[in-house]
Scaffold this motif. Structure first.
Motif, short mmCIF file in Angstrom:
data_model
loop_
_atom_site.label_atom_id
_atom_site.label_comp_id
_atom_site.label_asym_id
_atom_site.label_seq_id
_atom_site.Cartn_x
_atom_site.Cartn_y
_atom_site.Cartn_z
N GLY A 55 7.24 -55.16 -29.25
CA GLY A 55 7.34 -54.51 -27.94
C GLY A 55 6.90 -53.06 -27.92
N GLY A 56 6.85 -52.42 -29.08
CA GLY A 56 6.44 -51.03 -29.15
C GLY A 56 7.37 -50.09 -28.39
N GLU A 57 8.66 -50.44 -28.30
CA GLU A 57 9.59 -49.66 -27.49
C GLU A 57 10.06 -48.38 -28.16
N GLY A 58 10.28 -48.41 -29.46
CA GLY A 58 10.72 -47.23 -30.19
C GLY A 58 12.05 -46.67 -29.73
N ALA A 59 12.24 -45.36 -29.97
CA ALA A 59 13.52 -44.71 -29.69
C ALA A 59 13.87 -44.70 -28.20
N SER A 60 12.89 -44.55 -27.34
CA SER A 60 13.20 -44.54 -25.90
C SER A 60 13.69 -45.91 -25.45
N GLY A 61 13.08 -46.96 -25.97
CA GLY A 61 13.55 -48.31 -25.67
C GLY A 61 14.92 -48.56 -26.24
N ALA A 62 15.17 -48.00 -27.42
CA ALA A 62 16.48 -48.16 -28.06
C ALA A 62 17.56 -47.58 -27.17
N GLU A 63 17.32 -46.40 -26.65
CA GLU A 63 18.32 -45.76 -25.80
C GLU A 63 18.57 -46.56 -24.52
N LEU A 64 17.51 -47.10 -23.96
CA LEU A 64 17.65 -47.92 -22.76
C LEU A 64 18.56 -49.12 -23.03
N TRP A 65 18.30 -49.84 -24.13
CA TRP A 65 19.11 -51.02 -24.44
C TRP A 65 20.54 -50.63 -24.78
N LEU A 66 20.72 -49.51 -25.48
CA LEU A 66 22.08 -49.07 -25.80
C LEU A 66 22.84 -48.71 -24.53
N ARG A 67 22.16 -48.06 -23.57
CA ARG A 67 22.82 -47.73 -22.30
C ARG A 67 23.23 -48.99 -21.55
N ARG A 68 22.33 -49.97 -21.52
CA ARG A 68 22.66 -51.23 -20.82
C ARG A 68 23.87 -51.91 -21.47
N ALA A 69 23.89 -51.93 -22.79
CA ALA A 69 25.03 -52.55 -23.49
C ALA A 69 26.31 -51.76 -23.24
N HIS A 70 26.19 -50.44 -23.28
CA HIS A 70 27.36 -49.59 -23.02
C HIS A 70 27.92 -49.84 -21.63
N GLU A 71 27.04 -50.00 -20.65
CA GLU A 71 27.48 -50.25 -19.27
C GLU A 71 28.26 -51.56 -19.15
N GLN A 72 28.04 -52.46 -20.11
CA GLN A 72 28.78 -53.73 -20.11
C GLN A 72 29.98 -53.69 -21.06
N GLY A 73 30.29 -52.50 -21.56
CA GLY A 73 31.49 -52.34 -22.35
C GLY A 73 31.34 -52.36 -23.86
N SER A 74 30.11 -52.29 -24.38
CA SER A 74 29.91 -52.35 -25.82
C SER A 74 30.32 -51.03 -26.49
N PHE A 75 31.34 -51.11 -27.33
CA PHE A 75 31.79 -49.93 -28.07
C PHE A 75 30.74 -49.49 -29.08
N ASP A 76 30.08 -50.45 -29.75
CA ASP A 76 29.03 -50.11 -30.72
C ASP A 76 27.90 -49.32 -30.06
N ALA A 77 27.52 -49.74 -28.86
CA ALA A 77 26.46 -49.03 -28.13
C ALA A 77 26.91 -47.63 -27.74
N ALA A 78 28.15 -47.51 -27.28
CA ALA A 78 28.67 -46.19 -26.90
C ALA A 78 28.69 -45.26 -28.10
N THR A 79 29.08 -45.77 -29.25
CA THR A 79 29.12 -44.96 -30.47
C THR A 79 27.72 -44.52 -30.87
N ALA A 80 26.76 -45.43 -30.81
CA ALA A 80 25.38 -45.08 -31.15
C ALA A 80 24.81 -44.04 -30.19
N LEU A 81 25.08 -44.20 -28.90
CA LEU A 81 24.61 -43.23 -27.92
C LEU A 81 25.25 -41.87 -28.15
N ALA A 82 26.55 -41.85 -28.42
CA ALA A 82 27.24 -40.59 -28.68
C ALA A 82 26.61 -39.87 -29.86
#
Length: 115
Positions: A55-82
């Motif tokens: 997909g060639g998404e890189g770090a910007s794509g990573a942050e997008l997916w982490l935000r989406r997961a965080h919005e659904q309650g993922s603690f792992d995603a919130a920790t990575a974003l923090a």
């Protein structure tokens, strides 16, 4: 669930799947697109580690997916974003992340905001 399971099998090299981060990212990407929060978090973490999955998404794509997961309650995603926000000096975004988490847990009034 099947796409997520296939992705995790390739991520860890379990069952008859060879360990392959890029292939894992492809399978997890399919599950993430379907709204699977654990797949979104795992895909974000994989993209941060350099896996591509075509997909060639890189770090910007990573942050997008982490935000989406965080919005659904993922603690792992919130920790990575923090961690990303702290390392990048993005304190305002970190504050918003924390306040949002506290608000969802009922510890902060919806009238209070981070500024």
């Amino acid at each position: 669930e099947v796409l997520f399971a296939l992705g995790m099998n390739h991520l860890h090299g379990t069952l008859s799947a060879a360990k392959d981060a890029d292939l894992a990212a492809e399978w997890l990407g399919g599950a993430a697109e379907m709204g699977h929060p654990a797949a979104q978090a795992q895909l974000g973490l994989l993209l941060l580690s350099g896996a591509d999955g075509g997909g060639g998404e890189g770090a910007s794509g990573a942050e997008l997916w982490l935000r989406r997961a965080h919005e659904q309650g993922s603690f792992d995603a919130a920790t990575a974003l923090a961690g990303r926000y702290l390392r990048g000096g993005r304190v305002g975004e970190l504050g918003g992340l924390v306040v949002g988490r506290l608000r969802r847990a009922g510890h902060v009034s919806s009238k209070w905001s981070w500024r």
